[in-house]
Design a protein around this motif. Structure first.
Motif, PDB file in Angstrom:
ATOM      1  N   GLY A 121       8.651   0.695   2.613  1.00  0.00           N
ATOM      2  CA  GLY A 121       8.075   1.219   3.676  1.00  0.00           C
ATOM      3  C   GLY A 121       7.760   2.676   3.856  1.00  0.00           C
ATOM      4  O   GLY A 121       6.719   3.175   4.595  1.00  0.00           O
ATOM      5  N   TYR A 124       4.608   3.436   2.147  1.00  0.00           N
ATOM      6  CA  TYR A 124       3.445   3.116   3.011  1.00  0.00           C
ATOM      7  C   TYR A 124       3.048   4.533   3.941  1.00  0.00           C
ATOM      8  O   TYR A 124       2.064   4.491   3.921  1.00  0.00           O
ATOM      9  CB  TYR A 124       3.984   2.188   3.995  1.00  0.00           C
ATOM     10  N   GLY A 125       3.937   5.331   4.422  1.00  0.00           N
ATOM     11  CA  GLY A 125       3.766   6.416   5.036  1.00  0.00           C
ATOM     12  C   GLY A 125       3.363   7.294   4.020  1.00  0.00           C
ATOM     13  O   GLY A 125       2.333   8.457   4.400  1.00  0.00           O
ATOM     14  N   TRP A 352      -3.301   2.560  10.623  1.00  0.00           N
ATOM     15  CA  TRP A 352      -2.112   3.310  10.496  1.00  0.00           C
ATOM     16  C   TRP A 352      -2.216   4.328   9.429  1.00  0.00           C
ATOM     17  O   TRP A 352      -1.862   5.462   9.679  1.00  0.00           O
ATOM     18  CB  TRP A 352      -0.863   2.526  10.384  1.00  0.00           C
ATOM     19  N   THR A 353      -2.513   3.858   8.248  1.00  0.00           N
ATOM     20  CA  THR A 353      -2.456   4.855   7.087  1.00  0.00           C
ATOM     21  C   THR A 353      -3.464   5.926   7.235  1.00  0.00           C
ATOM     22  O   THR A 353      -3.549   6.897   6.751  1.00  0.00           O
ATOM     23  CB  THR A 353      -2.413   4.207   5.746  1.00  0.00           C
ATOM     24  N   ILE A 356      -2.514   8.586   9.561  1.00  0.00           N
ATOM     25  CA  ILE A 356      -1.428   9.347   9.104  1.00  0.00           C
ATOM     26  C   ILE A 356      -1.998  10.268   8.031  1.00  0.00           C
ATOM     27  O   ILE A 356      -1.719  11.716   7.913  1.00  0.00           O
ATOM     28  CB  ILE A 356      -0.280   8.522   8.193  1.00  0.00           C
ATOM     29  N   THR A 379       6.516  11.538   7.323  1.00  0.00           N
ATOM     30  CA  THR A 379       5.654  10.393   7.123  1.00  0.00           C
ATOM     31  C   THR A 379       6.591   9.207   6.508  1.00  0.00           C
ATOM     32  O   THR A 379       6.137   7.927   6.788  1.00  0.00           O
ATOM     33  CB  THR A 379       4.333  10.721   6.195  1.00  0.00           C
ATOM     34  N   GLY A 383       6.626   5.631   8.225  1.00  0.00           N
ATOM     35  CA  GLY A 383       6.343   4.363   7.383  1.00  0.00           C
ATOM     36  C   GLY A 383       7.365   3.122   7.542  1.00  0.00           C
ATOM     37  O   GLY A 383       6.959   1.929   7.819  1.00  0.00           O
ATOM     38  N   ARG A 387       6.729  -0.421   9.054  1.00  0.00           N
ATOM     39  CA  ARG A 387       6.812  -1.611   8.480  1.00  0.00           C
ATOM     40  C   ARG A 387       7.740  -2.494   9.369  1.00  0.00           C
ATOM     41  O   ARG A 387       7.795  -3.768   9.063  1.00  0.00           O
ATOM     42  CB  ARG A 387       7.215  -1.273   7.260  1.00  0.00           C
TER      43      ARG A 387
END
Length: 392
Positions: A121, A124-125, A352-353, A356, A379, A383, A387
């Motif tokens: 997670g 992810y960010g 979302w990504t 970011i 971030t 993330g 998630r």
């Protein structure tokens, strides 16, 4: 445009000064080889003026020509430039040590608690934010190394396309870039182009996921990661496909998810991305495996930087060789740009990504003194939250 940093006198520095800088960079520098090389250029050339622009370009070119992780080799080169082989050793250790210790802690927790689900997670960010940091660094490197030279921009463009298309960095592209720039220099000097071609504790701390490792496993780790350090060129991204082939497919030490977790750890910790080898080594054979994997990977890059450095410096003022180095540097800059595209395609895959990445790029562009580790932390937390709300 005149490079202002090259006009100002250099500020004297000692090996200790350089080592302390790299100790801090190893503990706080995020973003992989592109961002780390950018930080070195900003801090050591532009702000502190410990090294000249030409010294930086020489180190970047030598690091790209020699096999091994680019950021670590560039750090070792700076250490050598101020303190010889001893300086290279001290600076190399200072740069790698912080991230190595952080990775050891994360690897021990991973083995102890059977995985780090939250880490995916966070990645992810963080992955999207890292792309923004890399884009900014590529822009600065291009301005520094390519200037307004059309030939160098052409070399960089072709190198970027090849890297993006093949998802790997190839020595042949760097050598070709150097040869093309050399020929172009000869043409400019009205010399025969052909002449240019003549120049060239507890159990879980001591054991991996499968328990204590045998001596043969440690030997295989040492030999395989020596191969990785000695025969893979370019950035940390270049070493990842090589590692996966051996770690997952050839030896079966880890499965794909465990390998991806190892890569994620390298991305969310500061310092060189290639420190993922220590995490992999720990999962396979505990603390001993982490030490063996790290030493086996970084020792070749020390030799390939320190041994040729004195000879490289001796001939560095030769105009033909200088043109070759400029071509290699242009190809390296393009390859790093291509690697940024490859990584970005994997890290940015939904709205979302995208948000970011764009928000991070806007913040670091607008606010020059922004604390980048705080951006990474923010971030990462975002993330994890995203998630949790919307599982993949």
């Amino acid at each position: 445009m005149t490079d202002e940093s090259s006009e100002r006198p250099l500020v004297p520095c000692t090996t200790r000064d350089v080592a302390m800088y790299f100790l801090r960079l190893g503990a706080t520098g995020f973003g992989g080889p592109v961002a780390l090389a950018g930080y070195m250029q900003r801090d050591l050339v532009e702000e502190r003026r410990w090294f000249s622009k030409q010294e930086y370009l020489d180190g970047l070119a030598l690091a790209q020509l020699a096999p091994g992780p680019l950021a670590a080799q560039l750090a070792i080169y700076f250490g050598w430039a101020r303190g010889g082989a001893w300086g290279a050793t001290v600076v190399g250790l200072a740069f790698v040590l912080p991230s190595f210790l952080m990775v050891l802690v994360l690897a021990a927790l991973y083995v102890r608690f059977e995985g780090l689900t939250w880490m995916r997670g966070a990645f992810y960010g963080i992955g999207a934010a890292v792309i923004a940091l890399m884009v900014r660094s590529v822009h600065k490197l291009a301005k520094l190394s390519l200037a307004k030279d059309r030939v160098l921009w052409g070399i960089a463009g072709v190198s970027a396309l090849v890297t993006a298309w093949t998802e790997s960095e190839m020595l042949a592209v760097f050598v070709a870039g150097g040869a093309i720039a050399m020929i172009a220099q000869r043409v400019r000097d009205r010399a025969p182009p052909a002449a240019a071609m003549l120049v060239w504790a507890p159990d879980w701390l001591l054991a991996g996921l499968a328990g204590p490792a045998s001596g043969s496993t440690l030997w295989n780790l040492a030999w395989y990661f020596t191969e990785a350090g000695a025969f893979v060129f370019g950035s940390g991204l270049a070493i990842v496909p090589f590692l996966r082939t051996g770690v997952v497919e050839r030896f079966g030490w880890l499965d794909d998810q465990q390998f991806l977790d190892a890569v994620a750890v390298a991305m969310i910790t500061p310092g060189p991305v290639v420190i993922t080898v220590a995490f992999i080594g720990f999962l396979v054979a505990g603390l001993g495996g982490a030490v063996v994997a790290a030493l086996a990977t970084f020792l070749p890059c020390w030799f390939f930087t320190v041994l040729p450095a004195p000879h490289y410096q001796r001939f560095a003022r030769n105009t033909t060789l200088r043109a070759f180095v400029l071509g290699v540097t242009a190809a390296a800059t393009g390859a790093i740009a291509g690697a940024t595209f490859v990584l970005g395609r994997r890290a940015i895959g939904d709205p979302w990504t995208i948000v970011i990445a764009l928000a991070t790029l806007a913040v670091i562009t607008r606010f020059k003194k922004v604390n980048e580790p705080m951006v990474i932390v923010a971030t990462g937390v975002l993330g994890i939250a995203l998630r949790a709300l919307w599982p993949a």
